[in-house]
Design a protein around this motif. Structure first.
Motif, mmCIF file in Angstrom:
data_model
loop_
_atom_site.group_PDB
_atom_site.id
_atom_site.type_symbol
_atom_site.label_atom_id
_atom_site.label_comp_id
_atom_site.label_asym_id
_atom_site.label_seq_id
_atom_site.Cartn_x
_atom_site.Cartn_y
_atom_site.Cartn_z
ATOM 1 N N ILE A 17 0.831 -1.205 0.000
ATOM 2 C CA ILE A 17 0.000 0.000 0.000
ATOM 3 C C ILE A 17 0.865 1.254 0.000
ATOM 4 C CG2 ILE A 17 -1.679 1.340 1.342
ATOM 5 C CD1 ILE A 17 -2.830 -1.384 2.274
ATOM 6 N N GLY A 18 1.961 1.260 0.746
ATOM 7 C CA GLY A 18 2.849 2.416 0.792
ATOM 8 C C GLY A 18 3.418 2.738 -0.575
ATOM 9 N N TYR A 19 3.852 1.725 -1.305
ATOM 10 C CA TYR A 19 4.401 1.917 -2.645
ATOM 11 C C TYR A 19 3.341 2.494 -3.581
ATOM 12 C CZ TYR A 19 6.666 0.896 -7.097
ATOM 13 O OH TYR A 19 7.221 1.001 -8.349
ATOM 14 N N GLU A 20 2.159 1.947 -3.526
ATOM 15 C CA GLU A 20 1.071 2.432 -4.379
ATOM 16 C C GLU A 20 0.710 3.870 -4.036
ATOM 17 O OE1 GLU A 20 -1.507 2.448 -7.505
ATOM 18 O OE2 GLU A 20 -0.010 0.914 -7.040
ATOM 19 N N LEU A 21 0.725 4.210 -2.754
ATOM 20 C CA LEU A 21 0.441 5.582 -2.337
ATOM 21 C C LEU A 21 1.497 6.547 -2.881
ATOM 22 C CD1 LEU A 21 -1.315 7.518 -0.718
ATOM 23 C CD2 LEU A 21 0.016 6.923 1.303
ATOM 24 N N VAL A 22 2.770 6.162 -2.812
ATOM 25 C CA VAL A 22 3.846 6.987 -3.366
ATOM 26 C C VAL A 22 3.588 7.226 -4.848
ATOM 27 C CG1 VAL A 22 6.314 7.053 -3.957
ATOM 28 C CG2 VAL A 22 5.602 6.270 -1.694
ATOM 29 N N LYS A 23 3.283 6.163 -5.569
ATOM 30 C CA LYS A 23 3.061 6.252 -7.010
ATOM 31 C C LYS A 23 1.881 7.164 -7.334
ATOM 32 C CE LYS A 23 1.713 2.553 -9.265
ATOM 33 N NZ LYS A 23 1.712 1.265 -9.984
ATOM 34 N N GLN A 24 0.768 6.998 -6.639
ATOM 35 C CA GLN A 24 -0.425 7.802 -6.906
ATOM 36 C C GLN A 24 -0.201 9.281 -6.586
ATOM 37 O OE1 GLN A 24 -3.219 6.751 -8.467
ATOM 38 N NE2 GLN A 24 -2.159 4.797 -8.697
ATOM 39 N N GLY A 42 14.365 0.314 -0.329
ATOM 40 C CA GLY A 42 13.894 1.680 -0.502
ATOM 41 C C GLY A 42 14.476 2.334 -1.742
ATOM 42 N N HIS A 43 15.790 2.203 -1.927
ATOM 43 C CA HIS A 43 16.449 2.760 -3.119
ATOM 44 C C HIS A 43 15.886 2.126 -4.388
ATOM 45 C CE1 HIS A 43 19.484 5.494 -1.633
ATOM 46 N NE2 HIS A 43 19.818 4.632 -0.696
ATOM 47 N N GLU A 44 15.707 0.816 -4.342
ATOM 48 C CA GLU A 44 15.185 0.098 -5.509
ATOM 49 C C GLU A 44 13.781 0.602 -5.882
ATOM 50 O OE1 GLU A 44 13.740 -4.397 -6.296
ATOM 51 O OE2 GLU A 44 15.785 -4.202 -5.507
ATOM 52 N N ALA A 45 12.917 0.762 -4.892
ATOM 53 C CA ALA A 45 11.555 1.236 -5.146
ATOM 54 C C ALA A 45 11.564 2.656 -5.704
ATOM 55 C CB ALA A 45 10.725 1.174 -3.859
ATOM 56 N N ALA A 46 12.377 3.530 -5.117
ATOM 57 C CA ALA A 46 12.450 4.918 -5.589
ATOM 58 C C ALA A 46 12.985 4.976 -7.018
ATOM 59 C CB ALA A 46 13.322 5.750 -4.654
ATOM 60 N N GLN A 47 14.004 4.200 -7.325
ATOM 61 C CA GLN A 47 14.567 4.189 -8.681
ATOM 62 C C GLN A 47 13.544 3.711 -9.697
ATOM 63 O OE1 GLN A 47 17.272 6.321 -7.974
ATOM 64 N NE2 GLN A 47 17.654 5.391 -9.940
ATOM 65 N N LYS A 48 12.784 2.708 -9.338
ATOM 66 C CA LYS A 48 11.751 2.186 -10.246
ATOM 67 C C LYS A 48 10.737 3.282 -10.576
ATOM 68 C CE LYS A 48 8.403 -1.540 -10.667
ATOM 69 N NZ LYS A 48 7.767 -2.677 -10.001
ATOM 70 N N LEU A 49 10.335 4.047 -9.575
ATOM 71 C CA LEU A 49 9.366 5.116 -9.796
ATOM 72 C C LEU A 49 9.987 6.274 -10.580
ATOM 73 C CD1 LEU A 49 7.712 4.937 -6.308
ATOM 74 C CD2 LEU A 49 6.617 4.369 -8.487
ATOM 75 N N LEU A 54 8.740 10.212 -12.257
ATOM 76 C CA LEU A 54 8.013 10.679 -11.076
ATOM 77 C C LEU A 54 9.001 11.325 -10.115
ATOM 78 C CD1 LEU A 54 5.609 7.654 -10.611
ATOM 79 C CD2 LEU A 54 5.090 9.882 -11.627
ATOM 80 N N ASP A 55 8.552 12.351 -9.415
ATOM 81 C CA ASP A 55 9.399 13.110 -8.483
ATOM 82 C C ASP A 55 9.413 12.403 -7.129
ATOM 83 O OD1 ASP A 55 10.919 14.982 -7.198
ATOM 84 O OD2 ASP A 55 9.547 16.655 -7.557
ATOM 85 N N VAL A 56 10.291 11.424 -7.014
ATOM 86 C CA VAL A 56 10.377 10.589 -5.811
ATOM 87 C C VAL A 56 11.820 10.565 -5.331
ATOM 88 C CG1 VAL A 56 10.081 8.250 -4.889
ATOM 89 C CG2 VAL A 56 8.463 9.131 -6.581
ATOM 90 N N SER A 57 12.006 10.742 -4.023
ATOM 91 C CA SER A 57 13.325 10.586 -3.425
ATOM 92 C C SER A 57 13.202 9.591 -2.273
ATOM 93 C CB SER A 57 13.877 11.927 -2.941
ATOM 94 O OG SER A 57 13.036 12.495 -1.973
ATOM 95 N N PHE A 58 14.338 9.118 -1.791
ATOM 96 C CA PHE A 58 14.340 8.087 -0.749
ATOM 97 C C PHE A 58 15.132 8.529 0.471
ATOM 98 C CE2 PHE A 58 16.722 4.554 1.181
ATOM 99 C CZ PHE A 58 15.664 3.963 1.839
ATOM 100 N N VAL A 59 14.607 8.171 1.646
ATOM 101 C CA VAL A 59 15.297 8.395 2.912
ATOM 102 C C VAL A 59 15.059 7.166 3.795
ATOM 103 C CG1 VAL A 59 15.370 9.787 5.012
ATOM 104 C CG2 VAL A 59 15.002 10.887 2.845
#
Length: 81
Positions: A17-24, A42-49, A54-59
Motif C-alpha cells: 500500500i505504501g508503494y502504491e500511495l507513493v506512485k499515486q 527503498g532505493h530500488e523502489a524509488a529508482q523504479k518510480l 516521477l518526483d520521488v526521493s528516498f530516505v
C-alpha cells in the motif's frame, strides 16, 4: 508567483500500500519522499518510480526509532538542525 510542489512523506513506501500511495501521489504532482527501514529495498523502489519520471526521493527511516526520524529530517533539511 512561483508555485512550489506539495511534498508528501510516505512511510513504508517500498512495498504494498505504501508503494502504491507513493506512485499515486507522484502522479498527482506531489514531490514524494519514500521512506523505508531497508536501504536496499527503498532505493530500488524509488529508482523504479523515477524511471517513470516521477518526483520521488528516498530516505531511510524507522518510525519506531526517534533517532532514525531525526536523522531523516536532517538528511532532507540540513539547514533546520
Amino acid at each position: 508567483m512561483v508555485h512550489e510542489k506539495q511534498v508528501a512523506l510516505v512511510t513504508g513506501g517500498n512495498r504494498g500500500i505504501g508503494y502504491e500511495l507513493v506512485k499515486q501521489l507522484a502522479h498527482k504532482g506531489f514531490k514524494v519522499i519514500l521512506t523505508s527501514r531497508d536501504p536496499e529495498n527503498g532505493h530500488e523502489a524509488a529508482q523504479k518510480l523515477k524511471q517513470s519520471d516521477l518526483d520521488v526521493s528516498f530516505v531511510v527511516m524507522d518510525v519506531d526509532n526517534q533517532e532514525s526520524i531525526h536523522q531523516a529530517k536532517k538528511e532532507k533539511h540540513p539547514q533546520n538542525e
